[in-house]
Design a protein around this motif. Structure first.
Motif, PDB file in Angstrom:
ATOM      1  N   VAL A  65       0.381   4.409   4.850  1.00 12.22           N
ATOM      2  CA  VAL A  65       0.119   3.606   6.048  1.00 12.22           C
ATOM      3  C   VAL A  65       0.655   4.336   7.279  1.00 12.22           C
ATOM      4  CG1 VAL A  65       0.601   1.399   7.193  1.00 12.22           C
ATOM      5  CG2 VAL A  65       0.262   1.471   4.705  1.00 12.22           C
ATOM      6  N   PRO A  66      -0.123   4.386   8.388  1.00 15.98           N
ATOM      7  CA  PRO A  66       0.415   4.975   9.622  1.00 15.98           C
ATOM      8  C   PRO A  66       1.729   4.312  10.009  1.00 15.98           C
ATOM      9  CG  PRO A  66      -1.953   4.623   9.844  1.00 15.98           C
ATOM     10  CD  PRO A  66      -1.535   3.975   8.544  1.00 15.98           C
ATOM     11  N   ALA A  67       2.708   5.125  10.385  1.00 15.60           N
ATOM     12  CA  ALA A  67       4.043   4.602  10.694  1.00 15.60           C
ATOM     13  C   ALA A  67       4.006   3.584  11.826  1.00 15.60           C
ATOM     14  CB  ALA A  67       4.980   5.759  11.050  1.00 15.60           C
ATOM     15  N   SER A  68       3.055   3.752  12.772  1.00 16.53           N
ATOM     16  CA  SER A  68       2.980   2.836  13.917  1.00 16.53           C
ATOM     17  C   SER A  68       2.578   1.428  13.504  1.00 16.53           C
ATOM     18  CB  SER A  68       1.990   3.381  14.961  1.00 16.53           C
ATOM     19  OG  SER A  68       0.696   3.517  14.404  1.00 16.53           O
ATOM     20  N   GLN A  69       2.013   1.262  12.290  1.00 16.71           N
ATOM     21  CA  GLN A  69       1.616  -0.060  11.822  1.00 16.71           C
ATOM     22  C   GLN A  69       2.653  -0.701  10.906  1.00 16.71           C
ATOM     23  OE1 GLN A  69      -2.426   1.378  10.442  1.00 16.71           O
ATOM     24  NE2 GLN A  69      -3.075  -0.526  11.393  1.00 16.71           N
ATOM     25  N   LEU A  99       6.342  10.395   5.360  1.00 19.15           N
ATOM     26  CA  LEU A  99       5.911  11.300   4.304  1.00 19.15           C
ATOM     27  C   LEU A  99       5.857  12.720   4.874  1.00 19.15           C
ATOM     28  CD1 LEU A  99       3.146   8.998   2.824  1.00 19.15           C
ATOM     29  CD2 LEU A  99       5.184   9.777   1.600  1.00 19.15           C
ATOM     30  N   PRO A 100       6.101  13.750   4.056  1.00 20.16           N
ATOM     31  CA  PRO A 100       6.207  15.125   4.570  1.00 20.16           C
ATOM     32  C   PRO A 100       5.009  15.561   5.407  1.00 20.16           C
ATOM     33  CG  PRO A 100       6.901  15.030   2.271  1.00 20.16           C
ATOM     34  CD  PRO A 100       6.327  13.681   2.599  1.00 20.16           C
ATOM     35  N   ASN A 101       5.294  16.223   6.527  1.00 20.20           N
ATOM     36  CA  ASN A 101       4.275  16.806   7.410  1.00 20.20           C
ATOM     37  C   ASN A 101       3.248  15.799   7.880  1.00 20.20           C
ATOM     38  OD1 ASN A 101       5.572  19.211   6.917  1.00 20.20           O
ATOM     39  ND2 ASN A 101       4.079  19.959   5.448  1.00 20.20           N
ATOM     40  N   SER A 102       3.669  14.555   8.123  1.00 25.24           N
ATOM     41  CA  SER A 102       2.723  13.517   8.525  1.00 25.24           C
ATOM     42  C   SER A 102       3.413  12.501   9.421  1.00 25.24           C
ATOM     43  CB  SER A 102       2.162  12.796   7.295  1.00 25.24           C
ATOM     44  OG  SER A 102       3.091  11.844   6.784  1.00 25.24           O
ATOM     45  N   THR A 103       2.622  11.571   9.953  1.00 25.60           N
ATOM     46  CA  THR A 103       3.165  10.434  10.691  1.00 25.60           C
ATOM     47  C   THR A 103       2.861   9.146   9.920  1.00 25.60           C
ATOM     48  OG1 THR A 103       1.129  10.297  12.014  1.00 25.60           O
ATOM     49  CG2 THR A 103       2.956  11.559  12.935  1.00 25.60           C
ATOM     50  N   GLU A 104       2.851   9.238   8.596  1.00 25.58           N
ATOM     51  CA  GLU A 104       2.574   8.083   7.742  1.00 25.58           C
ATOM     52  C   GLU A 104       3.779   7.775   6.854  1.00 25.58           C
ATOM     53  OE1 GLU A 104      -2.169   7.941   7.130  1.00 25.58           O
ATOM     54  OE2 GLU A 104      -1.176   9.485   5.939  1.00 25.58           O
ATOM     55  N   ARG A 105       3.857   6.528   6.409  1.00 21.33           N
ATOM     56  CA  ARG A 105       4.929   6.098   5.520  1.00 21.33           C
ATOM     57  C   ARG A 105       4.315   5.465   4.271  1.00 21.33           C
ATOM     58  NH1 ARG A 105       8.459   2.709   9.774  1.00 21.33           N
ATOM     59  NH2 ARG A 105       9.695   2.084   7.961  1.00 21.33           N
ATOM     60  N   ALA A 106       5.098   5.434   3.206  1.00 22.40           N
ATOM     61  CA  ALA A 106       4.641   4.850   1.945  1.00 22.40           C
ATOM     62  C   ALA A 106       5.012   3.367   1.905  1.00 22.40           C
ATOM     63  CB  ALA A 106       5.268   5.584   0.761  1.00 22.40           C
ATOM     64  N   VAL A 107       4.044   2.551   1.483  1.00 23.88           N
ATOM     65  CA  VAL A 107       4.282   1.123   1.243  1.00 23.88           C
ATOM     66  C   VAL A 107       4.001   0.877  -0.233  1.00 23.88           C
ATOM     67  CG1 VAL A 107       3.596  -1.244   1.790  1.00 23.88           C
ATOM     68  CG2 VAL A 107       3.656   0.499   3.601  1.00 23.88           C
ATOM     69  N   THR A 108       5.023   0.498  -0.980  1.00 26.30           N
ATOM     70  CA  THR A 108       4.898   0.326  -2.428  1.00 26.30           C
ATOM     71  C   THR A 108       4.738  -1.153  -2.765  1.00 26.30           C
ATOM     72  OG1 THR A 108       6.306   2.262  -2.773  1.00 26.30           O
ATOM     73  CG2 THR A 108       5.969   0.808  -4.655  1.00 26.30           C
ATOM     74  N   ILE A 109       3.680  -1.451  -3.543  1.00 24.26           N
ATOM     75  CA  ILE A 109       3.396  -2.819  -3.993  1.00 24.26           C
ATOM     76  C   ILE A 109       3.491  -2.834  -5.506  1.00 24.26           C
ATOM     77  CG2 ILE A 109       1.775  -4.743  -3.910  1.00 24.26           C
ATOM     78  CD1 ILE A 109       0.328  -3.346  -1.680  1.00 24.26           C
ATOM     79  N   SER A 110       4.203  -3.813  -6.032  1.00 25.74           N
ATOM     80  CA  SER A 110       4.382  -3.899  -7.471  1.00 25.74           C
ATOM     81  C   SER A 110       4.240  -5.351  -7.914  1.00 25.74           C
ATOM     82  CB  SER A 110       5.766  -3.357  -7.857  1.00 25.74           C
ATOM     83  OG  SER A 110       5.946  -3.371  -9.257  1.00 25.74           O
ATOM     84  N   GLY A 111       3.588  -5.545  -9.073  1.00 25.78           N
ATOM     85  CA  GLY A 111       3.431  -6.898  -9.593  1.00 25.78           C
ATOM     86  C   GLY A 111       2.236  -7.004 -10.509  1.00 25.78           C
ATOM     87  N   ALA A 112       1.812  -8.236 -10.801  1.00 26.08           N
ATOM     88  CA  ALA A 112       0.621  -8.471 -11.606  1.00 26.08           C
ATOM     89  C   ALA A 112      -0.615  -8.083 -10.786  1.00 26.08           C
ATOM     90  CB  ALA A 112       0.550  -9.937 -12.016  1.00 26.08           C
TER      91      ALA A 112
END
Length: 270
Positions: A65-69, A99-112
């Motif tokens: 996901v873009p970091a700005s969001q 995330l490396p060399n980017s302006t994005e971040r990871a959003v982790t979703i876990s569940g059923a």
């Protein structure tokens, strides 16, 4: 995936990580994610050895996901992400680091699977309501470790062995930095004559002030983030010690104008 009506693109397979891009109407995207999460659950259960499972292990997806969001996903005082967790039953985590060399971040979703799909629906609504701000440098998984970077003629190159390989992602990042972080070098006072030297290669120094409560995010765990910024920008970066009575720390950046602008842009992003 033809059942969903969405367009699915999977990045090249020469990396431990691959990115799946899903494009289409929102309902088609939800259908595609429903099919993917169920398939992931099937494959995961198939790898577990014999016997009936009392509790199924959760399925985990990592979104880019873009970091700005990400601020909109978290909400004021974390209210939005708390609402996502409570209404969908999914676990949601937003990474603090880019995330490396980017302006994005990871959003982790876990569940059923059903919880993940409902969570995806809510995340898409938030992202549609809060579009990304500014240019986004996409995350691209790499198979090789980070290489030294040089700038020449407005282009970024990574050094691999005896060769300088053009790096379009860092070139774009550098161009963005030059647009957003103009500065006046400390050791280049205004003068009435031109030395004739190529200004793009002149070494200069620039100082910026960082609040004490933010300096940790610039340094990172055991210096990991500041070292990453040094390597990506090619600049020398020194962080001054705390000064009595001051709420700021001085950061000194040394290098060419291109190095300094990129370093300053990456620090601002942090």
């Amino acid at each position: 995936m033809f059942q969903s009506g969405a367009r699915i693109n999977i990045s090249d397979g020469n990396s431990p990580e691959r990115i799946v891009t899903v494009t289409g109407p929102t309902e088609s995207i939800f259908m595609a994610f429903a099919l993917m999460t169920r398939k992931l659950e099937e494959d995961m259960l198939g790898t577990l050895s014999g016997g009936a499972l009392v509790n199924k292990p959760p399925v985990t997806l990592r979104l880019v996901v873009p970091a700005s969001q990400c601020g909109s996903l978290i909400g004021k005082s974390g209210n939005k992400i708390k609402e996502l967790r409570e209404t969908t039953g999914a676990t949601v985590q937003v990474a603090g680091d880019l995330l490396p060399n980017s302006t994005e971040r990871a959003v982790t979703i876990s569940g059923a699977p059903d919880a993940i799909v409902q969570c995806m629906r809510q995340i898409c609504i938030v992202m549609l309501e809060s579009p990304p701000k500014g240019a986004t440098i996409p995350y691209r998984p790499k198979t090789t470790p980070s290489a030294p970077v040089i700038f020449a003629g407005g282009q970024a190159y990574t050094i691999q062995g005896n060769y300088a390989i053009p790096n379009p992602d860092l070139t774009k990042l550098h161009q963005l930095a030059m647009q957003h972080t103009p500065y006046t070098p400390m050791n280049q006072a205004a003068s009435g004559f031109n030395t004739g030297a190529d200004a793009s290669n002149q070494i200069s120094t620039h100082e910026i002030s960082i609040p004490n409560d933010l300096i940790g995010s610039i340094i990172g765990k055991q210096g990991s983030k500041i070292n990453e910024i040094r390597q990506m920008s090619g600049a020398q970066i020194k962080i001054g010690g705390p000064t009595e009575g001051s709420t700021d720390r001085q950061v000194t950046i040394t290098g060419s104008p291109a190095n300094i602008s990129l370093a300053q842009y990456l620090i601002n992003a942090r």
